[in-house]
Design a protein around this motif. Structure first.
Motif, short mmCIF file in Angstrom:
data_model
loop_
_atom_site.label_atom_id
_atom_site.label_comp_id
_atom_site.label_asym_id
_atom_site.label_seq_id
_atom_site.Cartn_x
_atom_site.Cartn_y
_atom_site.Cartn_z
N UNK A 24 44.61 78.23 63.24
CA UNK A 24 45.08 78.25 61.86
C UNK A 24 45.88 79.51 61.54
N UNK A 25 45.66 80.56 62.33
CA UNK A 25 46.33 81.84 62.08
C UNK A 25 47.47 82.12 63.06
N UNK A 26 47.88 81.13 63.83
CA UNK A 26 48.98 81.35 64.77
C UNK A 26 50.24 81.73 63.99
N UNK A 27 50.82 82.89 64.32
CA UNK A 27 52.01 83.34 63.59
C UNK A 27 53.28 82.69 64.12
N UNK A 28 54.20 82.40 63.22
CA UNK A 28 55.50 81.85 63.60
C UNK A 28 56.48 82.97 63.88
N UNK A 29 57.38 82.72 64.83
CA UNK A 29 58.41 83.71 65.16
C UNK A 29 59.68 83.52 64.34
N UNK A 30 59.88 82.32 63.79
CA UNK A 30 61.05 82.03 62.96
C UNK A 30 60.71 80.86 62.05
N UNK A 31 61.59 80.60 61.11
CA UNK A 31 61.45 79.43 60.24
C UNK A 31 60.55 79.65 59.04
N UNK A 32 60.47 78.62 58.21
CA UNK A 32 59.73 78.69 56.95
C UNK A 32 58.34 78.06 57.04
N UNK A 33 58.11 77.20 58.04
CA UNK A 33 56.84 76.49 58.11
C UNK A 33 55.73 77.37 58.67
N UNK A 34 54.51 77.15 58.14
CA UNK A 34 53.36 77.75 58.80
C UNK A 34 52.90 76.80 59.90
N UNK A 35 51.88 77.17 60.65
CA UNK A 35 51.47 76.38 61.81
C UNK A 35 50.99 74.98 61.40
N UNK A 36 50.30 74.88 60.29
CA UNK A 36 49.82 73.58 59.82
C UNK A 36 50.99 72.67 59.45
N UNK A 37 51.97 73.21 58.76
CA UNK A 37 53.15 72.43 58.38
C UNK A 37 53.94 71.99 59.61
N UNK A 38 54.00 72.86 60.61
CA UNK A 38 54.69 72.51 61.85
C UNK A 38 53.99 71.34 62.54
N UNK A 39 52.67 71.35 62.59
CA UNK A 39 51.92 70.26 63.20
C UNK A 39 52.20 68.94 62.48
N UNK A 40 52.19 68.99 61.17
CA UNK A 40 52.46 67.80 60.36
C UNK A 40 53.90 67.30 60.59
N UNK A 41 54.85 68.24 60.63
CA UNK A 41 56.25 67.91 60.89
C UNK A 41 56.40 67.21 62.24
N UNK A 42 55.78 67.76 63.28
CA UNK A 42 55.87 67.16 64.62
C UNK A 42 55.24 65.78 64.64
N UNK A 43 54.16 65.61 63.89
CA UNK A 43 53.50 64.31 63.78
C UNK A 43 54.47 63.29 63.16
N UNK A 44 55.13 63.69 62.08
CA UNK A 44 56.08 62.79 61.41
C UNK A 44 57.24 62.41 62.33
N UNK A 45 57.73 63.36 63.09
CA UNK A 45 58.85 63.09 64.00
C UNK A 45 58.42 62.08 65.07
N UNK A 46 57.23 62.22 65.61
CA UNK A 46 56.73 61.25 66.58
C UNK A 46 56.54 59.87 65.94
N UNK A 47 56.18 59.85 64.67
CA UNK A 47 55.97 58.59 63.97
C UNK A 47 57.28 57.80 63.81
#
Length: 153
Positions: A24-47
Protein backbone atom coordinates in the motif's frame (compact mmCIF):
# COMPACT_ATOMS: atom_id res chain seq x y z
CA UNK A 1 15.58 -10.10 -28.98
CA UNK A 2 13.14 -11.53 -26.45
CA UNK A 3 9.57 -10.25 -26.68
CA UNK A 4 7.89 -11.08 -23.41
CA UNK A 5 4.23 -12.08 -23.60
CA UNK A 6 1.65 -12.91 -20.96
CA UNK A 7 0.80 -16.24 -22.60
CA UNK A 8 4.29 -17.50 -21.71
CA UNK A 9 4.06 -19.09 -18.21
CA UNK A 10 7.48 -17.72 -17.22
CA UNK A 11 6.56 -14.10 -17.97
CA UNK A 12 3.05 -14.50 -16.60
CA UNK A 13 4.55 -15.68 -13.27
CA UNK A 14 7.06 -12.82 -13.37
CA UNK A 15 4.21 -10.29 -13.59
CA UNK A 16 2.19 -12.02 -10.83
CA UNK A 17 5.26 -12.09 -8.58
CA UNK A 18 5.96 -8.41 -9.21
CA UNK A 19 2.34 -7.46 -8.44
CA UNK A 20 2.60 -9.50 -5.23
CA UNK A 21 5.63 -7.44 -4.17
CA UNK A 22 3.61 -4.22 -4.11
CA UNK A 23 2.44 -2.75 -0.83
CA UNK A 24 0.00 0.00 0.00
CA UNK A 25 2.99 2.30 0.56
CA UNK A 26 4.91 1.52 -2.62
CA UNK A 27 6.15 4.89 -3.92
CA UNK A 28 5.73 5.90 -7.54
CA UNK A 29 8.66 7.23 -9.55
CA UNK A 30 6.49 9.26 -11.95
CA UNK A 31 2.88 10.04 -12.77
CA UNK A 32 -0.17 11.09 -10.77
CA UNK A 33 -1.54 7.70 -9.69
CA UNK A 34 -0.82 6.09 -6.36
CA UNK A 35 -0.18 2.34 -6.24
CA UNK A 36 -3.84 1.47 -5.62
CA UNK A 37 -5.00 3.60 -8.56
CA UNK A 38 -2.35 1.99 -10.77
CA UNK A 39 -3.61 -1.50 -9.86
CA UNK A 40 -7.18 -0.48 -10.69
CA UNK A 41 -6.03 1.13 -13.97
CA UNK A 42 -4.17 -2.04 -15.02
CA UNK A 43 -7.24 -4.10 -14.13
CA UNK A 44 -9.43 -1.90 -16.36
CA UNK A 45 -6.97 -2.15 -19.26
CA UNK A 46 -6.99 -5.96 -19.04
CA UNK A 47 -10.80 -5.87 -18.94
CA UNK A 48 -10.76 -4.28 -22.42
CA UNK A 49 -9.23 -7.52 -23.74
CA UNK A 50 -11.92 -9.49 -21.90
CA UNK A 51 -14.70 -7.38 -23.46
CA UNK A 52 -15.80 -6.14 -20.03
CA UNK A 53 -14.83 -2.52 -20.77
CA UNK A 54 -15.64 -0.97 -24.13
CA UNK A 55 -13.56 1.95 -25.30
CA UNK A 56 -15.11 4.82 -27.26
CA UNK A 57 -14.43 5.35 -30.94
CA UNK A 58 -11.52 7.65 -31.75
CA UNK A 59 -10.72 9.76 -34.78
CA UNK A 60 -8.59 8.50 -37.64
CA UNK A 61 -5.53 10.56 -36.59
CA UNK A 62 -5.32 8.92 -33.15
CA UNK A 63 -6.09 5.51 -34.62
CA UNK A 64 -3.25 5.92 -37.14
CA UNK A 65 -0.87 6.93 -34.34
CA UNK A 66 -2.01 3.89 -32.32
CA UNK A 67 -1.41 1.47 -35.19
CA UNK A 68 2.08 2.88 -35.81
CA UNK A 69 2.84 2.82 -32.08
CA UNK A 70 1.89 -0.87 -31.89
CA UNK A 71 4.17 -1.64 -34.84
CA UNK A 72 7.03 0.43 -33.39
CA UNK A 73 6.77 -1.28 -29.99
CA UNK A 74 6.91 -4.68 -31.64
CA UNK A 75 9.77 -3.89 -34.03
CA UNK A 76 11.96 -2.15 -31.46
CA UNK A 77 10.64 -4.02 -28.38
CA UNK A 78 10.59 -0.69 -26.56
CA UNK A 79 8.48 0.25 -23.57
CA UNK A 80 5.65 2.69 -23.10
CA UNK A 81 6.79 6.32 -22.61
CA UNK A 82 6.03 7.92 -19.25
CA UNK A 83 2.91 10.05 -18.77
CA UNK A 84 1.21 8.91 -21.97
CA UNK A 85 -2.42 10.01 -22.38
CA UNK A 86 -5.07 7.31 -22.00
CA UNK A 87 -8.77 6.81 -22.60
CA UNK A 88 -10.92 8.68 -20.07
CA UNK A 89 -12.62 5.37 -19.15
CA UNK A 90 -9.27 3.96 -18.01
CA UNK A 91 -8.23 6.90 -15.82
CA UNK A 92 -8.39 6.16 -12.11
CA UNK A 93 -8.26 9.41 -10.15
CA UNK A 94 -10.35 8.35 -7.16
CA UNK A 95 -9.50 6.64 -3.89
CA UNK A 96 -9.70 2.86 -3.84
CA UNK A 97 -8.96 -0.06 -1.54
CA UNK A 98 -5.45 -1.44 -2.06
CA UNK A 99 -6.12 -5.07 -1.09
CA UNK A 100 -9.33 -5.23 -3.14
CA UNK A 101 -7.62 -3.64 -6.17
CA UNK A 102 -4.65 -6.01 -5.98
CA UNK A 103 -6.90 -9.06 -5.62
CA UNK A 104 -9.08 -7.90 -8.50
CA UNK A 105 -6.10 -7.33 -10.81
CA UNK A 106 -4.72 -10.80 -10.08
CA UNK A 107 -8.16 -12.31 -10.76
CA UNK A 108 -8.51 -10.39 -14.03
CA UNK A 109 -4.99 -11.41 -15.02
CA UNK A 110 -5.98 -15.05 -14.51
CA UNK A 111 -9.12 -14.50 -16.62
CA UNK A 112 -6.90 -13.01 -19.33
CA UNK A 113 -4.64 -16.09 -19.20
CA UNK A 114 -7.69 -18.35 -19.54
CA UNK A 115 -9.00 -16.29 -22.48
CA UNK A 116 -5.62 -16.77 -24.17
CA UNK A 117 -5.79 -20.52 -23.65
CA UNK A 118 -9.26 -20.58 -25.22
CA UNK A 119 -8.25 -18.22 -28.06
CA UNK A 120 -11.01 -15.89 -26.90
CA UNK A 121 -9.48 -12.43 -27.29
CA UNK A 122 -10.95 -9.70 -29.51
CA UNK A 123 -9.56 -9.26 -33.00
CA UNK A 124 -9.67 -5.46 -32.75
CA UNK A 125 -8.69 -2.63 -30.39
CA UNK A 126 -9.98 0.95 -30.72
CA UNK A 127 -6.46 2.42 -30.64
CA UNK A 128 -4.24 -0.35 -31.99
CA UNK A 129 -6.52 -1.64 -34.76
CA UNK A 130 -6.46 -5.31 -35.76
CA UNK A 131 -5.17 -7.52 -32.96
CA UNK A 132 -3.93 -11.09 -32.69
CA UNK A 133 -3.32 -13.08 -29.51
CA UNK A 134 0.36 -12.28 -30.04
CA UNK A 135 -0.46 -8.54 -30.06
CA UNK A 136 -2.67 -8.71 -26.96
CA UNK A 137 -0.22 -10.75 -24.89
CA UNK A 138 2.74 -8.58 -25.92
CA UNK A 139 1.03 -5.21 -25.38
CA UNK A 140 -0.59 -6.24 -22.09
CA UNK A 141 2.79 -7.43 -20.83
CA UNK A 142 4.37 -4.12 -21.87
CA UNK A 143 1.59 -2.15 -20.14
CA UNK A 144 1.88 -4.06 -16.86
CA UNK A 145 5.69 -3.90 -17.00
CA UNK A 146 5.52 -0.13 -17.51
CA UNK A 147 3.36 0.43 -14.43
CA UNK A 148 5.22 -2.06 -12.25
CA UNK A 149 8.47 -0.23 -13.06
CA UNK A 150 6.64 2.98 -12.12
CA UNK A 151 6.34 1.50 -8.61
CA UNK A 152 9.83 -0.01 -8.43
CA UNK A 153 8.96 -3.68 -8.89
Amino acid sequence: MVRKRLNNPIYYKEIVDRISMLSENSPGKWGKMNVCQMLKHCDLVLQVALRKVELPRINIVYKTIGIFTKAEMYVFNNGIPRNMPTFQKLIVNFECDFDASKTSLLKTLEEFREACEKSNLPDHHRLFGNMTEKDWTFLEYKHLDHHLKQFNV
